[in-house]
Design an enzyme around this catalytic site. Structure first.
Site, short mmCIF file in Angstrom:
data_model
loop_
_atom_site.label_atom_id
_atom_site.label_comp_id
_atom_site.label_asym_id
_atom_site.label_seq_id
_atom_site.Cartn_x
_atom_site.Cartn_y
_atom_site.Cartn_z
N PHE A 119 0.85 -1.18 0.00
CA PHE A 119 0.00 0.00 0.00
C PHE A 119 0.89 1.24 0.00
O PHE A 119 2.09 1.15 0.29
CB PHE A 119 -0.91 0.00 1.24
CG PHE A 119 -2.37 -0.16 0.92
CD1 PHE A 119 -2.86 -1.37 0.48
CD2 PHE A 119 -3.25 0.91 1.06
CE1 PHE A 119 -4.21 -1.52 0.20
CE2 PHE A 119 -4.61 0.76 0.78
CZ PHE A 119 -5.09 -0.45 0.34
N GLN A 240 -8.67 13.88 4.65
CA GLN A 240 -8.06 13.16 3.53
C GLN A 240 -9.00 13.08 2.34
O GLN A 240 -10.15 12.67 2.49
CB GLN A 240 -7.71 11.74 3.98
CG GLN A 240 -7.12 10.89 2.86
CD GLN A 240 -6.41 9.67 3.43
OE1 GLN A 240 -7.03 8.66 3.68
NE2 GLN A 240 -5.12 9.78 3.63
N HIS A 242 -9.40 11.02 -0.85
CA HIS A 242 -8.88 9.78 -1.44
C HIS A 242 -8.70 10.02 -2.94
O HIS A 242 -9.59 10.57 -3.59
CB HIS A 242 -9.85 8.63 -1.19
CG HIS A 242 -9.24 7.29 -1.43
ND1 HIS A 242 -8.93 6.83 -2.69
CD2 HIS A 242 -8.85 6.31 -0.56
CE1 HIS A 242 -8.38 5.62 -2.57
NE2 HIS A 242 -8.33 5.30 -1.31
N LEU A 252 -15.91 4.67 -3.25
CA LEU A 252 -14.47 4.43 -3.13
C LEU A 252 -13.97 3.30 -4.04
O LEU A 252 -14.58 2.25 -4.13
CB LEU A 252 -14.15 4.07 -1.67
CG LEU A 252 -12.71 3.67 -1.35
CD1 LEU A 252 -11.78 4.86 -1.50
CD2 LEU A 252 -12.61 3.10 0.05
N GLU A 255 -7.24 1.78 -2.74
CA GLU A 255 -5.82 1.90 -3.08
C GLU A 255 -5.22 0.53 -3.38
O GLU A 255 -4.16 0.42 -3.99
CB GLU A 255 -5.11 2.55 -1.88
CG GLU A 255 -3.70 3.00 -2.12
CD GLU A 255 -3.15 3.76 -0.90
OE1 GLU A 255 -3.90 4.58 -0.32
OE2 GLU A 255 -2.00 3.51 -0.53
N ARG A 286 -1.42 9.38 0.10
CA ARG A 286 -2.67 9.80 -0.54
C ARG A 286 -2.76 11.30 -0.78
O ARG A 286 -3.31 11.74 -1.79
CB ARG A 286 -3.85 9.37 0.33
CG ARG A 286 -4.11 7.88 0.22
CD ARG A 286 -5.29 7.46 1.04
NE ARG A 286 -5.45 6.02 0.94
CZ ARG A 286 -6.26 5.31 1.72
NH1 ARG A 286 -6.99 5.91 2.65
NH2 ARG A 286 -6.36 4.01 1.56
N HIS A 353 -12.72 11.64 2.14
CA HIS A 353 -12.69 10.24 2.55
C HIS A 353 -12.55 10.05 4.05
O HIS A 353 -13.23 9.22 4.63
CB HIS A 353 -11.53 9.55 1.83
CG HIS A 353 -11.37 8.10 2.12
ND1 HIS A 353 -12.40 7.20 1.94
CD2 HIS A 353 -10.31 7.38 2.59
CE1 HIS A 353 -11.96 5.98 2.27
NE2 HIS A 353 -10.72 6.07 2.69
N ARG A 398 -3.34 10.39 6.75
CA ARG A 398 -3.36 8.99 7.16
C ARG A 398 -2.85 8.10 6.03
O ARG A 398 -3.15 8.32 4.86
CB ARG A 398 -4.78 8.58 7.52
CG ARG A 398 -4.92 7.09 7.80
CD ARG A 398 -6.28 6.71 8.31
NE ARG A 398 -7.34 6.76 7.32
CZ ARG A 398 -7.52 5.87 6.35
NH1 ARG A 398 -6.68 4.86 6.19
NH2 ARG A 398 -8.53 5.99 5.52
#
Lengths: 587, 231
Positions: A119, A240, A242, A252, A255, A286, A353, A398
């Protein structure tokens, strides 16, 4: 008006991953717990988490918690509290194994161990090669986790109050928290739930934005209750976006798509992330990727007739990988973007997000606030975990799959802390006489309001204002105007009118009460963002493009009662290891 | 677009009725849930459950033109007008499109929906091969929306005795888990003329499942396990 009262050792508001992990700890310890949830527990928004839960198991590549800690500190743009980050990363393996023992259906590697995928922002050796750290159940990790936790709570006989909404926090004259007022949605009945420990696990508030990956229920109820009770909210400017929400819809796209080898393209078919993050490319943090998408669109390299989105390509992964590892993504793309990712790329845009800020806590889940003497003082009886809390492990940004870790680690920690605290103070404090006055006044206002706007109208104005004035890039004049505008919206929210006056499952009333909370969160966000004259993590100021550690390496505290801001230092000292001092953040 | 929606508020209505709505949809209103949110913005008394709006939370199951489905993943384009919306059949109505799911969850709870393994857990994960794990595919993904169970005539007749397709699919999910040690107990729990054997493979459940799962197939496998242990 006499209000029914019930007494519990602990009341937990919210039955997502954080609330249910805490509940499990308390139920298994034999405490009398009430868990309130607006929705049946498995419908909480944890269910929508896709890609994984971070833990340095090292099942695929060599890994350890200290590297994970470094990545999280760097990912937070050095705003994260390093003691809390060390605490979380050290416990990651243990809590993931525990979930597996509970029955969580993780995917498996050939050797039978838990499957892990790479990730964004994950590295080996403190910024070296890509790490493979996210433990996954296909692209339904949150669903697998939430159902497992619910199942485990069924086994532990946890008492759920399903379709109950928390309305207000109860504090006495000393400021101690003694429970909540709540409403049973089916009957409209209001009740006082008295508790020696009150834990908020109410999740996020992404519904303040027009384009959001969040569920309808994510209205920041815990934050609203906390703010109204005079406790500050921390770091609310950090939201955040996304990078990959489905264009035009907001749903969504994990990722995990990029973790499995997918990448982003602009209208020229260029892999533009190479320009913005030469090393990590599509797996940069992100905030970095979302800014890159926004820049591509701004500079005319967006796709489609309006040049307003980009493309996420994954067909090269092949049907087998997509069907095995990303089946939920394929389903979403077909249903919501009308493309089959086995053949075509998915149109995506940055989409609100996750809320990095929240109710200020320490790493035991205890709420801390300027109470009598200093900003880190524990508010007796009050705890918060998960997205509604600001520990702060995520700081200004995050990392993907750290949120599922956050809710499990701190859900468990708060449960343990409550067990300890209740040993020391085993009795209920007397309730104040005006225990439900605020709640009853809010409900009476709604009952009698005439000539007000509808909740839908004001809600739309709120979301449009946040979207236009407080997005991926932020501008001084827009923020200034935004503060005034959102102030007006908050006033309108206090005068909404509902036509439906039924007692039975009155969702109009619920939405009006939710709007109060959304307005608190929106105000906190805009005011905090307007004041922070630097760019850090997800807060990107056009007029202050650089991070300014000298002036701004500090947490924001927003007080709703007088819309005042204060600040407190970042906890740069970890529990045992050496501090990671701020340095330029490149991917 | 025209809708005909089941309305009932026990606080004021003697009996249920169908209410017609004519509503102009925006191009962004692609799914049935978008249309319902738009209707609710003009008539705030219309009551329904909804949350994730992407088909994973299972809140907005309802009967859409005679078939059970999720409002959030049902495109409005292609729906026959007037779109007739009713609460899920076979469960008591609380209000409008909101049903009382107590019986549904009671049946789910009755199958002991949690892993049972009494060995002390190892230091790390319990190992499970990819093949063993693959047996959970098609079962663990259930979102408990109740589309299947409330489409099943056997559940309509015996909601207190027949577990129903959703509960049985979860029973299978634990029977199929290589880490679970309670197979015998789980099969005993279903060895009954009603709990399992009221399934007559009508397959409405398969047709109704918005996640493309196949409870009938899982029920067949449980029946096979029953047969195998008797011979």
């Amino acid at each position: 008006m006499a209000i029914a009262r019930r007494k519990f050792d602990a009341v937990i508001v919210g039955a997502g991953g954080a609330g249910m992990r805490a509940a499990l700890q308390l139920s298994e310890a034999g405490l009398k717990v009430a868990v309130l949830s607006k929705v049946f527990p498995t419908r909480s928004h944890t269910v929508a988490a896709q890609g994984g839960i971070a833990a340095a198991l090292g099942n695929v590549t060599e890994d350890n918690w200290h590297w994970h800690m470094y990545d999280t500190v760097k990912g937070s743009d050095y705003l994260g509290d390093q003691d809390a980050i060390e605490f979380m990363c050290r416990q990651a393996n243990e809590v993931v194994y525990e979930l597996e023992h509970f029955g969580m259906p993780f995917d498996r590697l050939e050797n039978g161990k838990i499957y892990q995928r790479p990730f964004g922002g994950q590295s080996q050796n403190f910024g070296g090669a890509q790490a493979t750290r996210s433990c996954a159940a296909a692209d339904r990790t949150g669903h697998a986790m939430l159902h497992t936790l619910y199942q485990r709570n069924v086994r532990a006989n946890t008492q759920f109050f399903i379709e109950w909404m928390g309305l207000d926090l109860i504090r006495d004259e000393q400021g101690d928290v003694l429970g909540v007022t709540a409403m049973e949605m089916e009957t409209g009945e209001v009740m006082v739930l008295e508790a020696k420990a009150t834990l908020f696990a109410t999740g996020g508030a992404g519904r303040i934005f027009q384009a959001s990956t969040n569920a309808f229920i994510n209205t920041g109820d815990g934050l609203g209750m906390t703010a109204r009770a005079g406790i500050p909210l921390e770091d609310m400017e950090f939201w955040q976006f996304h990078p990959t929400g489905v264009y035009g819809v907001g749903v969504l796209i994990s990722e995990a798509v990029r973790g499995e080898g997918g990448y982003l393209l602009n209208k020229d078919g260029e892999r533009f992330m190479q320009r913005y993050a030469p090393h990590a490319k599509d797996l940069a943090s992100r905030d970095v990727v979302s800014r890159a998408l926004t820049m591509e669109i701004k500079e005319g390299r967006g796709c489609g007739k309006d040049a307003d989105h980009l493309l996420l390509k994954l067909d090269h992964l092949g049907a087998d990988v997509i069907n095995m590892r990303l089946p939920g993504i394929r389903e979403i793309a077909i249903k919501f973007a009308q493309v089959d990712p086995i053949k075509e790329p998915i149109p995506v845009v940055p989409t609100a997000h996750y809320m990095m800020g929240g109710i200020p806590t320490n790493f035991h889940g205890q709420v801390v606030a300027p109470y009598k003497t200093g900003p880190e003082e524990v508010v007796p009886g009050f705890y918060a975990v998960g997205e509604c809390a600001c520990v702060s492990v995520h700081g200004a940004n995050r990392l993907g799959t750290n949120s599922l870790l956050d809710i499990i680690v701190f859900g468990r920690a708060a449960g343990n802390q409550i067990i300890e605290d209740l040993k020391k103070s085993p009795h209920h404090k007397p309730l104040p006489v005006d225990v439900a006055d605020r709640t009853l006044a809010r409900l009476a206002r709604l009952e009698s309001q005439k000539g007000g706007e509808s909740v839908a109208q004001v809600g739309t104005a709120l979301r449009k204002t946040m979207q236009a004035h407080c997005g991926v890039f932020r501008f001084a004049d827009m923020l200034k105007e935004g503060v005034a505008k959102i102030g007006e919206v908050a006033e309108r929210a206090a005068q909404t009118e509902i036509k439906d006056k039924s007692k039975v499952f009155n969702t109009a009333r619920i939405e009006a009460l939710e709007l109060d909370n959304l307005a608190e969160v929106a105000l906190a966000t805009m005011v905090s963002a307007e004041a922070r004259n630097e760019s850090r993590g997800a807060h990107a100021r056009d007029d202050f493009p650089e991070r300014d550690d000298e002036k701004w390496l500090k947490h924001t505290l927003y007080f709703s009662t007088d819309r005042r801001l204060d600040y407190k230092p970042v906890r740069l000292k970890p529990m045992t290891v050496e501090s990671f001092p701020p340095k330029p953040r490149v991917y | 677009m025209r809708f005909s929606i089941y309305r009932y508020d026990p606080d004021k209505d003697d009996k249920p009725y169908m209410q017609d709505y004519d509503i102009a949809l925006e191009p962004s209103d692609r799914m049935l849930l978008d249309a319902l949110v738009r209707i609710k913005s003009v008539d705030d008394s219309l009551s329904l459950r909804r949350s994730c709006r992407e088909g994973v939370c299972g809140s907005d199951a309802m009967n859409i033109n005679g078939r059970n489905g999720l409002a959030c993943t049902t495109p409005v384009a292609g729906l026959r007008e007037p779109v007739e919306l009713r609460p899920l059949p076979g469960l008591p109505v609380i209000r409008d499109l909101i049903v009382d799911m107590t019986q549904f969850f009671k049946q789910y709870h009755s199958i002991k929906p949690y892993l049972i393994n009494n060995d002390p857990p190892p230091e790390t994960e319990r190992l499970q091969s990819p093949e063993e794990r693959a047996k959970l595919d098609g079962a663990y993904e259930c979102i408990l929306c109740a589309c299947c169970t409330t489409a099943c005539p056997s559940f309509w007749w015996n909601p207190d005795k027949f577990v129903g397709p959703a509960g049985l699919l979860q029973a299978y999910r634990f029977l199929a888990d290589s880490r679970d040690q309670a197979s015998a107990e789980r099969l005993d729990n279903l060895e009954d003329p009603y709990r399992l054997f009221r399934c007559h493979s009508i397959m409405n459940c398969v047709d109704a499942c918005p996640k493309g799962l196949n409870p009938t197939n899982a029920i067949g496998k449980i029946k096979d396990m029953m047969v195998k242990r008797t011979v």
